[in-house]
Design an enzyme around this catalytic site. Structure first.
Site, PDB file in Angstrom:
ATOM      1  N   PHE A 136     161.917 -66.998  65.598  1.00  0.00           N
ATOM      2  CA  PHE A 136     161.852 -65.681  66.226  1.00  0.00           C
ATOM      3  C   PHE A 136     160.764 -65.697  67.293  1.00  0.00           C
ATOM      4  CE2 PHE A 136     160.296 -61.415  66.928  1.00  0.00           C
ATOM      5  CZ  PHE A 136     161.478 -60.719  67.120  1.00  0.00           C
ATOM      6  N   ASP A 221     154.221 -70.938  69.337  1.00  0.00           N
ATOM      7  CA  ASP A 221     154.212 -69.485  69.251  1.00  0.00           C
ATOM      8  C   ASP A 221     153.419 -69.113  68.003  1.00  0.00           C
ATOM      9  OD1 ASP A 221     154.657 -66.844  68.723  1.00  0.00           O
ATOM     10  OD2 ASP A 221     156.794 -66.878  69.175  1.00  0.00           O
ATOM     11  N   LYS A 250     150.008 -60.174  68.529  1.00  0.00           N
ATOM     12  CA  LYS A 250     149.864 -59.352  67.316  1.00  0.00           C
ATOM     13  C   LYS A 250     148.423 -58.951  66.976  1.00  0.00           C
ATOM     14  CE  LYS A 250     154.203 -59.584  64.950  1.00  0.00           C
ATOM     15  NZ  LYS A 250     155.192 -60.519  65.454  1.00  0.00           N
TER      16      LYS A 250
END
Ligand SMILES: *Cc1c(COP(=O)(O)O)cnc(C)c1O
Length: 392
Positions: A136, A221, A250
């Site tokens: 993702f 990532d 995040k």
């Protein structure tokens, strides 16, 4: 619950599967509804509020910066942004930083940087990306195109050209997928939204070796695994394998929108004026908060405790069901933990919610725990006691 949920249901896009719950206040590991009902937050806003809600040191920095400077555009330098770049360079393998606002934007920047670097160094035939199945990377077109979960693509094709998918932890397939046309390989050291699946050291070593051999860039990532979540500032440190481009977001500003890509100068220098930009990227308020976040999280003892808490939480959960009647596997590193159940986890999720404990369910059989890193040992015990009751 008053009118908040009703109003949201009337006026918001219906793209989220939301609980009929509205929060008005957060404090540490707790969230409070309008009626003062208290929830234990084991989501941390999906691995975002790593220092918990309304951390006093972050509030102070936020207020101070809000009274000084909010935004200038990137036509000028600001102190918080320059300092944050310096700090990220000091704390990683990197030499240069580009700032954006969200995870997907960091991934977009990384993909563009990789193609541009290949273009300038080897020409336009080197443009393909290798990505992993079940990955993702975000919802914008580039990020979506390297996200290896076809259900996210439905109704949005055509996607970006030239993406090859490989099964995670399958070295032979990875080797077969590589050729001179590949400009980059993108992966998450632990697949988060995919259901907390860690990559194996051998696979990452192979990835590094193949990227070097074929002169492709290795993109990590670490949007979910970064900022102390796994017990290191970034998960790549566990393996001693450095990427060429690191994506972080995040938890970087503990809940303010901010993201960054970090790379060596030789690579980043292809982003010349006009090649890429972001209006808000690295804005002074988010950057000031992020500096404080890094100061608190990169503390050695803080990170050691994240590892310890993670180990305790994992072991306690495993002990609840030694025969694996209900729990098939507990995976993850530090405080990024996935519990895979033998059956659908919906019942457990709903029972936890009834007990006012918030968790996420990235896949039907998987419950993911990403508590704030400041979670206490007592709260870990409390969570395990409730889970034990539910399993009974
Ligand atoms: C959350 C996440 C993203 C996307 O971040 P957004 O801020 O929602 O765009 C990308 N990659 C990983 C690994 C993530 O966990």
């Amino acid at each position: 619950m008053g009118y908040i949920v009703e109003m949201g249901e009337l006026f918001l896009a219906s793209n989220y599967k939301r609980e009929r719950l509205a929060f008005v206040k957060g404090l540490g590991t707790r969230l409070f509804t309008e009626d003062g009902e208290e929830y234990l937050d084991f989501t941390a806003g999906i691995a975002v509020c790593n220092l918990g809600h309304c951390h006093p040191a972050l509030i102070k920095v936020l207020k101070d910066q809000a009274e000084k400077l909010w935004h200038t555009s990137n036509l000028y330098y600001t102190e918080p942004q320059a300092r944050l770049a310096k700090r990220l360079v000091e704390l990683t393998f990197g030499e240069r930083v580009f700032f954006a606002n969200s995870g997907a934007e960091a991934v977009e920047a990384a993909l563009k940087l990789a193609r541009r670097y290949a273009f300038e160094t080897f020409g336009e035939k080197k443009y393909k990306f290798i990505a992993l199945e079940n990955s993702f990377h975000g919802r914008t077109y580039g990020a979506l195109s390297v996200t290896g979960q076809p259900h996210y693509w439905e109704g949005f094709k055509p996607l970006l050209e030239g993406v090859i998918f490989v099964a995670p932890n399958d070295e032979a397939s990875l080797e077969r997928a590589f050729n001179e046309e590949v400009c980059a390989l993108i992966l998450e050291p632990i697949q988060g939204e995919g259901g907390v699946y860690p990559l194996k050291r051998e696979f990452l070593e192979k990835a590094k070796e193949l990227c070097e051999k074929f002169k492709a860039l290795l993109i990590f990532d670490e949007i979910q695994t970064g900022i102390g979540r796994t017990g290191r500032l970034f998960a790549y440190e566990h393996f001693g394998i450095e990427p060429d481009i690191l994506c972080t977001s995040k938890a970087l500003a503990n809940g303010l929108p901010l993201s960054a890509i970090i790379a060596k100068n030789e690579i980043m220098q292809v982003l010349k004026p006009g090649t890429h930009a972001s209006t808000f990227g690295g804005n002074p308020i988010a950057s000031a908060v992020a500096l404080k976040v890094l100061e608190l999280v990169s503390e050695k003892t803080f990170l050691e405790e994240v590892s310890l808490k993670g180990r305790i939480l994992k072991e306690k959960i495993e002990k609840l069901d030694p025969d694996k009647k209900f729990i098939k596997e507990v995976r993850g590193e530090g405080l990024l933990i996935g519990i895979e159940f033998q059956q659908e986890a919906k019942y457990v999720y709903e029972r936890l919610l009834k007990h006012k404990i918030l968790v996420t369910q990235p896949k039907p059989k998987i419950i993911r725990l990403t508590p704030p890193l400041i979670v206490s040992y007592r709260e870990i015990d409390y969570f395990c006691n409730i889970l034990s009751k539910i399993l009974e």
